[in-house]
Scaffold this motif. Structure first.
Motif, PDB file in Angstrom:
ATOM      1  N   GLN A   1       5.566  16.896 -10.540  1.00 28.96           N
ATOM      2  CA  GLN A   1       5.047  17.675 -11.674  1.00 28.96           C
ATOM      3  C   GLN A   1       4.552  19.042 -11.212  1.00 28.96           C
ATOM      4  O   GLN A   1       4.844  20.063 -11.839  1.00 28.96           O
ATOM      5  CB  GLN A   1       3.914  16.903 -12.356  1.00 28.96           C
TER       6      GLN A   1
ATOM      7  N   ARG B   1       3.882   1.548  -1.223  1.00 33.89           N
ATOM      8  CA  ARG B   1       4.470   1.660  -2.560  1.00 33.89           C
ATOM      9  C   ARG B   1       3.433   2.144  -3.580  1.00 33.89           C
ATOM     10  O   ARG B   1       3.749   2.932  -4.472  1.00 33.89           O
ATOM     11  CB  ARG B   1       5.078   0.329  -2.991  1.00 33.89           C
ATOM     12  N   GLU B   2       2.192   1.693  -3.425  1.00 34.77           N
ATOM     13  CA  GLU B   2       1.119   2.116  -4.333  1.00 34.77           C
ATOM     14  C   GLU B   2       0.850   3.619  -4.192  1.00 34.77           C
ATOM     15  O   GLU B   2       0.728   4.332  -5.190  1.00 34.77           O
ATOM     16  CB  GLU B   2      -0.147   1.324  -4.004  1.00 34.77           C
ATOM     17  N   ILE B   3       0.776   4.082  -2.953  1.00 32.77           N
ATOM     18  CA  ILE B   3       0.538   5.502  -2.713  1.00 32.77           C
ATOM     19  C   ILE B   3       1.694   6.330  -3.273  1.00 32.77           C
ATOM     20  O   ILE B   3       1.484   7.343  -3.941  1.00 32.77           O
ATOM     21  CB  ILE B   3       0.327   5.770  -1.216  1.00 32.77           C
TER      22      ILE B   3
ATOM     23  N   PRO C   1       4.973  11.279  -8.445  1.00 33.97           N
ATOM     24  CA  PRO C   1       5.047  11.939  -9.767  1.00 33.97           C
ATOM     25  C   PRO C   1       4.159  13.184  -9.851  1.00 33.97           C
ATOM     26  O   PRO C   1       4.543  14.183 -10.466  1.00 33.97           O
ATOM     27  CB  PRO C   1       4.573  10.863 -10.744  1.00 33.97           C
ATOM     28  N   ARG C   2       2.995  13.136  -9.219  1.00 37.81           N
ATOM     29  CA  ARG C   2       2.108  14.301  -9.233  1.00 37.81           C
ATOM     30  C   ARG C   2       2.717  15.463  -8.453  1.00 37.81           C
ATOM     31  O   ARG C   2       2.640  16.613  -8.882  1.00 37.81           O
ATOM     32  CB  ARG C   2       0.744  13.935  -8.655  1.00 37.81           C
TER      33      ARG C   2
ATOM     34  N   SER D   1       2.764  13.576   1.094  1.00 37.66           N
ATOM     35  CA  SER D   1       2.775  14.923   0.514  1.00 37.66           C
ATOM     36  C   SER D   1       3.444  15.921   1.453  1.00 37.66           C
ATOM     37  O   SER D   1       4.268  16.735   1.027  1.00 37.66           O
ATOM     38  CB  SER D   1       1.346  15.386   0.206  1.00 37.66           C
TER      39      SER D   1
ATOM     40  N   ALA E   1       3.710   5.547  -5.664  1.00 35.23           N
ATOM     41  CA  ALA E   1       3.749   5.460  -7.125  1.00 35.23           C
ATOM     42  C   ALA E   1       2.825   6.472  -7.790  1.00 35.23           C
ATOM     43  O   ALA E   1       3.128   6.976  -8.872  1.00 35.23           O
ATOM     44  CB  ALA E   1       3.388   4.043  -7.578  1.00 35.23           C
ATOM     45  N   TYR E   2       1.681   6.774  -7.174  1.00 35.04           N
ATOM     46  CA  TYR E   2       0.809   7.761  -7.818  1.00 35.04           C
ATOM     47  C   TYR E   2       1.002   9.165  -7.266  1.00 35.04           C
ATOM     48  O   TYR E   2       0.793  10.142  -7.977  1.00 35.04           O
ATOM     49  CB  TYR E   2      -0.669   7.343  -7.771  1.00 35.04           C
ATOM     50  N   ALA E   3       1.434   9.311  -6.015  1.00 35.68           N
ATOM     51  CA  ALA E   3       1.535  10.643  -5.424  1.00 35.68           C
ATOM     52  C   ALA E   3       2.823  11.364  -5.812  1.00 35.68           C
ATOM     53  O   ALA E   3       2.786  12.566  -6.135  1.00 35.68           O
ATOM     54  CB  ALA E   3       1.441  10.542  -3.908  1.00 35.68           C
TER      55      ALA E   3
ATOM     56  N   ARG F   1       0.836  -1.205   0.000  1.00 39.45           N
ATOM     57  CA  ARG F   1       0.000   0.000   0.000  1.00 39.45           C
ATOM     58  C   ARG F   1       0.874   1.261   0.000  1.00 39.45           C
ATOM     59  O   ARG F   1       0.576   2.220  -0.705  1.00 39.45           O
ATOM     60  CB  ARG F   1      -0.937  -0.008   1.203  1.00 39.45           C
TER      61      ARG F   1
ATOM     62  N   VAL G   1      -1.511  15.650  -2.356  1.00 38.72           N
ATOM     63  CA  VAL G   1      -2.253  14.700  -3.177  1.00 38.72           C
ATOM     64  C   VAL G   1      -3.248  13.998  -2.269  1.00 38.72           C
ATOM     65  O   VAL G   1      -2.888  13.502  -1.198  1.00 38.72           O
ATOM     66  CB  VAL G   1      -1.300  13.688  -3.840  1.00 38.72           C
TER      67      VAL G   1
END
Length: 140
Positions: free
Chosen positions: A104, A92-94, A100-101, A124, A96-98, A90, A117
């Motif tokens: 950016q 690693r999943e968080i 990069p955002r 964050s 992986a999406y947070a 979990r 995020v």
């Protein structure tokens, strides 16, 4: 009648007391305090020095977050995540999406004044604090 009057008065007093209380906010641990600014003299409005600066490792509830920021021509041009929470799937999943955002958004505003995020509040917050400490070291 007396009982109703007493109940109403005590209930009103209790409501006033509850509304006058302020929520408790625990003091911020020293480990999470912002990194001190560099002691070197900088002129107001001076451009940050070019280079790559490592931010402070920020401990969060789920693990440590640390980033390195690259500054060129006085602007944030790259952010590399050095460490992020990864103890379980979990985490690693968080990440992986947070991450990069967050990267950016930081690059689009050229700084650490970014929004968290959703669903990755701790990650964050750690990212922003580590990025800000890196920028502080750059003199930004």
């Amino acid at each position: 009648m007396r009982r109703a009057l007493l109940t109403t008065a005590s209930t009103s007093a209790l409501v006033v007391l509850l509304l006058s209380l302020k929520p408790h906010q625990p003091p911020e641990p020293a480990a999470l305090a912002p990194a001190p600014s560099p002691t070197g003299a900088r002129h107001p409005g001076a451009r940050p020095a070019d280079g790559t600066y490592t931010g402070a490792p920020i401990p969060t509830r789920y693990g440590t977050v640390q980033v390195a920021a690259t500054v060129k021509a006085g602007r944030l041009t790259a952010v590399k995540v050095l460490s992020a929470p990864s103890d379980n799937g979990r985490d690693r999943e968080i990440a992986a999406y947070a991450l990069p955002r967050l990267t950016q958004e930081a690059l689009s505003v050229h700084g650490a004044a970014i929004d968290a995020v959703s669903g990755a509040s701790y990650t964050s917050a750690g990212y922003v604090r580590s990025l800000q400490s890196a920028l502080d070291r750059a003199g930004a």
